[in-house]
Design an enzyme around this catalytic site. Structure first.
Site, PDB file in Angstrom:
ATOM      1  N   SER A   1       0.758  -0.972   0.133  1.00  0.00           N
ATOM      2  CA  SER A   1       0.242   0.085   0.225  1.00  0.00           C
ATOM      3  C   SER A   1       1.366   1.296  -0.132  1.00  0.00           C
ATOM      4  CB  SER A   1      -1.203  -0.353   1.523  1.00  0.00           C
ATOM      5  OG  SER A   1      -1.770   1.214   1.336  1.00  0.00           O
TER       6      SER A   1
ATOM      7  N   GLY B   1       1.777  11.462   5.139  1.00  0.00           N
ATOM      8  CA  GLY B   1       0.930  12.219   5.904  1.00  0.00           C
ATOM      9  C   GLY B   1      -0.510  11.530   5.210  1.00  0.00           C
TER      10      GLY B   1
ATOM     11  N   ASN C   1      -7.380  -0.543   1.242  1.00  0.00           N
ATOM     12  CA  ASN C   1      -6.405  -0.299   2.354  1.00  0.00           C
ATOM     13  C   ASN C   1      -7.271   0.991   3.408  1.00  0.00           C
ATOM     14  OD1 ASN C   1      -4.406   1.301   4.418  1.00  0.00           O
ATOM     15  ND2 ASN C   1      -3.085  -0.222   4.310  1.00  0.00           N
TER      16      ASN C   1
ATOM     17  N   CYS D   1      -1.772   4.909  12.484  1.00  0.00           N
ATOM     18  CA  CYS D   1      -3.230   5.631  12.375  1.00  0.00           C
ATOM     19  C   CYS D   1      -2.828   6.563  14.009  1.00  0.00           C
ATOM     20  CB  CYS D   1      -3.587   6.473  11.961  1.00  0.00           C
ATOM     21  SG  CYS D   1      -4.071   5.562  10.333  1.00  0.00           S
TER      22      CYS D   1
ATOM     23  N   THR E   1       6.128   0.887   8.163  1.00  0.00           N
ATOM     24  CA  THR E   1       7.409   1.337   8.311  1.00  0.00           C
ATOM     25  C   THR E   1       7.868   1.624   9.689  1.00  0.00           C
ATOM     26  OG1 THR E   1       5.760   3.840   8.417  1.00  0.00           O
ATOM     27  CG2 THR E   1       7.534   3.016   6.164  1.00  0.00           C
TER      28      THR E   1
ATOM     29  N   GLY F   1      12.324   0.379   2.692  1.00  0.00           N
ATOM     30  CA  GLY F   1      13.667   0.146   2.077  1.00  0.00           C
ATOM     31  C   GLY F   1      14.619  -0.953   2.478  1.00  0.00           C
TER      32      GLY F   1
ATOM     33  N   GLY G   1      11.288  -4.240   2.814  1.00  0.00           N
ATOM     34  CA  GLY G   1      12.749  -4.123   2.139  1.00  0.00           C
ATOM     35  C   GLY G   1      13.234  -4.856   1.130  1.00  0.00           C
TER      36      GLY G   1
END
Ligand SMILES: Cc1cc2nc3c(=O)[nH]c(=O)nc-3n(C[C@H](O)[C@H](O)[C@H](O)COP(=O)(O)OP(=O)(O)OC[C@H]3O[C@@H](n4cnc5c(N)ncnc54)[C@H](O)[C@@H]3O)c2cc1C
Ligand SMILES: Cc1cc2nc3c(=O)[nH]c(=O)nc-3n(C[C@H](O)[C@H](O)[C@H](O)COP(=O)(O)O)c2cc1C
Ligand code: FES
Lengths: 303, 252
Positions: free
Chosen positions: A21, A72, A99, A130, A193, A217, A244
């Protein structure tokens, strides 16, 4: 030809290679490179109830083997998603997964209800990274109780399979996955992330407009892989592994660690053909090792 | 838009740390338009991870295109060490090109390396009936590139240097009003500070211009929403809504 098909609850994916996503838009941008129907599934960019302008720029910083982003959740909001985005998806012949992101349980519920009867969507992924505005802004995904609550409510509100996307910014990822499993989720995606920072040494300020962002990554791969492995060992919930993944080898590591499917994120930016190359590399690996099905290499790591 | 291996056929150092590369890549050369860019993966490892964007400096419209670049960090350093014969992983052409407008005068304003996309633009303006004037501002004489080619191509050239080592001493933006005239078409590329001041002056004169912007890119194809700049009705993506924007759409 080895069989690449996998099953996640009631979802059947033609192969275990999906795109993450927020890294693949709504599937249009990469059509110039290959037919997105070749993918096992597409996780669409997060949609929120109201339109969101997103964070002020700069929104990206490159780091060694990584990328910090603070987009964001810029998106057009639910109404325009239904009117403008959903029609674009017609003709993409693969599993499409929306998503959803919200700031209250009620927002997740409203999104889940509205998207349930949406033609073409096969499942919902719940982004719990969130902030929960009713709980002082701490992320839903950092508390097992909040994950349980939001998952239960979304499962009740929607007929579609629910995939909970976990944040890695927690002390104990296993308890978060447990909470999602107990609350009726069909699968968990891990990971989102890692909260991160970069500083401009000339101005002595954070580089990103939003100060912090999320690291993705190759830099995060070993940690993401460890989390997938831990969750696979102590739960029975299917896992979509990501973090990654750049190559077939990376993808195979995640499958062996216990992921039933994998998602390619940041690698799309580096090599737009990464997902289809990973499908090929996976096939070649299976052939070379005389496997008839990809299912034979899922969750096989011992020790 | 194509992803391909472009063969480096010529690499010239114009000055210390400044290079022109010529690539063989018919798919890109045939379709590239002034203002568009290519996104190059300089290393197959993850250092650096992301592609590096470069404006198309020129194209022969058939087989070859060129880029002009300055070594800034790891990515451009690796690119600068590539030798003719190297196969370079390239995506392009990308982004929105300049729109060529009919004006009595084409006023082209370049700051530093900003000359790259404008060079290609001027190649095409040459075929138009109206004259082209390039205002070319750099720090110092040694940072002027491709002047001979520019002069040979018939553009009128006015040079500005911060230190007075060539042309007029001062910044382009200090003098730009003298060159603006009603009905002129203005095209610009350069550092953000220059673009800001320039846009302000152009708008004050009741004119508008097209500007090419730079930003950190992620995907380069419009998918990640990472490269945005502020426009009046929200954010626009430099990689695919730009890099060329109408100045009156931008909010500084
Ligand atoms: C559409 C587009 C077109 C472009 N066209 C051209 C072109 O034609 N020619 C050209 O030369 N360039 C062009 N650029 C710019 C070019 O892409 C960049 O210069 C290049 O990507 C730099 O890569 P690098 O790896 O060499 O430098 P990087 O390593 O990415 O570093 C860039 C600079 O940032 C500084 N920096 C890094 N981290 C910090 C920190 N923490 N604090 C303070 N400073 C820091 C470094 O010192 C360095 O000077 C273009 C960009 C775009 C978006
Ligand atoms: C630019 C960018 C935007 C992202 N946007 C979203 C998003 O909208 N919703 C979400 O759940 N995850 C989002 N992610 C997280 C990715 O889906 C993925 O979980 C993460 O990047 C790790 O995978 P990777 O290392 O392969 O990129 C985003 C990641 C990036 C790099
Ligand atoms: S770089 Fe991804 S949208 Fe522009």
């Amino acid at each position: 030809m080895p069989d690449l098909e996998i099953q996640i609850g009631e979802l059947t994916l033609k192969n275990p290679v999906t795109v993450a996503s927020g890294t693949f838009g709504y599937g249009q941008e990469y059509e110039a490179f290959y037919d997105p129907s070749l993918l096992g599934a597409i996780f669409l960019k997060s949609v929120t109830l109201e339109e969101r302008p997103g964070n002020p720029p700069p929104r990206l910083v490159e780091t060694p083997a990584g990328l910090i982003n603070s987009i964001g959740l810029q998106n057009v909001g639910l109404d325009r998603f239904l009117d403008e985005v959903v029609p674009l998806l017609e003709g993409i012949d693969t599993v499409l997964i929306a998503n959803i992101a919200g700031n209250t349980v009620d927002e997740y519920v409203q999104l889940a209800e509205a998207l349930s009867d949406c033609p073409g969507l096969a499942a919902l992924e719940v982004n719990v990274s969130c902030p929960n505005v009713k709980e002082g802004g701490i992320a839903f995904g950092t508390s097992a109780d909040m994950i349980r609550e939001v998952t239960q409510e979304v499962v009740a509100a929607s007929a579609l399979p629910i995939i909970v996307k976990l944040t890695p910014n927690v002390a104990d990822i296993v308890s978060m996955a447990h909470a999602a499993e107990e609350a009726g989720a069909t699968a968990v995606s891990l990971v989102n992330t890692f909260l991160a920072l970069a500083i401009d040494i000339e101005t002595r300020r954070p580089i990103l407009g939003n100060a912090t962002g999320g690291l993705s990554g190759p830099a995060i791969k070993p940690i993401a892989l460890r989390m997938v492995w831990q969750v696979a060992r102590s739960t029975n919930i299917p896992i979509i592994g990501m973090g990654g993944i750049m190559t077939g080898t990376d993808a195979i590591e995640f499958l062996m660690a216990g992921a039933t499917a994998i998602a390619v994120g940041t690698a799309n930016f580096v090599n737009p053909l990464a997902p289809v190359e990973i499908v090929k590399e996976l096939e070649m690996f299976l052939e070379a090792h005389h496997h008839t099905s990809v299912r034979e290499i899922i969750n096989v790591v011992e020790g | 838009m194509h992803k391909l291996l472009a063969k480096l056929i010529d690499a010239q150092a114009l000055a210390s740390g400044v290079f022109v590369h010529t690539y063989h890549a018919p798919e890109i050369s045939r379709s590239a338009e002034p203002g568009q860019f290519v996104n190059i993966r300089v290393s197959s490892s993850v250092a650096p991870l992301l592609r590096r964007p470069f404006s198309v400096l020129s194209s022969d419209g058939r087989e070859q295109f060129r880029i002009l670049f300055e070594v800034k960090g790891q990515g451009t350093e690796i690119l600068s060490r590539k030798q003719p014969g190297a196969e370079v992983d390239c995506v392009g052409p990308l982004g929105q090109p300049f729109q060529i407008k009919a004006g009595k005068l084409n006023l082209v304003i370049a700051g530093g390396m900003g000359v790259a996309p404008l060079f290609f633009l001027m190649q095409q303006l040459r075929t138009k009936p109206y004259p082209t004037l390039l205002l070319y501002g750099v720090r110092t004489k040694a940072c002027l590139y491709l002047v001979d080619e520019l002069v040979a191509s018939g553009v009128q050239l006015q040079i500005f240097t911060d230190d007075g080592s060539a042309g007029q001493q001062g910044m382009v933006t200090d003098f730009v009003e003298e060159y603006m005239q009603p009905g002129c078409a203005i095209y610009a590329c350069g550092p953000m500070e220059m673009i800001k001041v320039l846009t302000h002056k152009v708008h004050s004169a009741g004119l508008e211009c097209q500007v090419s912007l730079e930003n950190q890119l992620g995907c380069g194809v419009g998918a990640c929403l990472g490269c945005v700049v502020k426009v009046h009705d929200g954010y626009a993506r430099v990689c695919c809504d730009g890099p060329v924007f109408d100045s009156n759409a931008l909010e500084f």
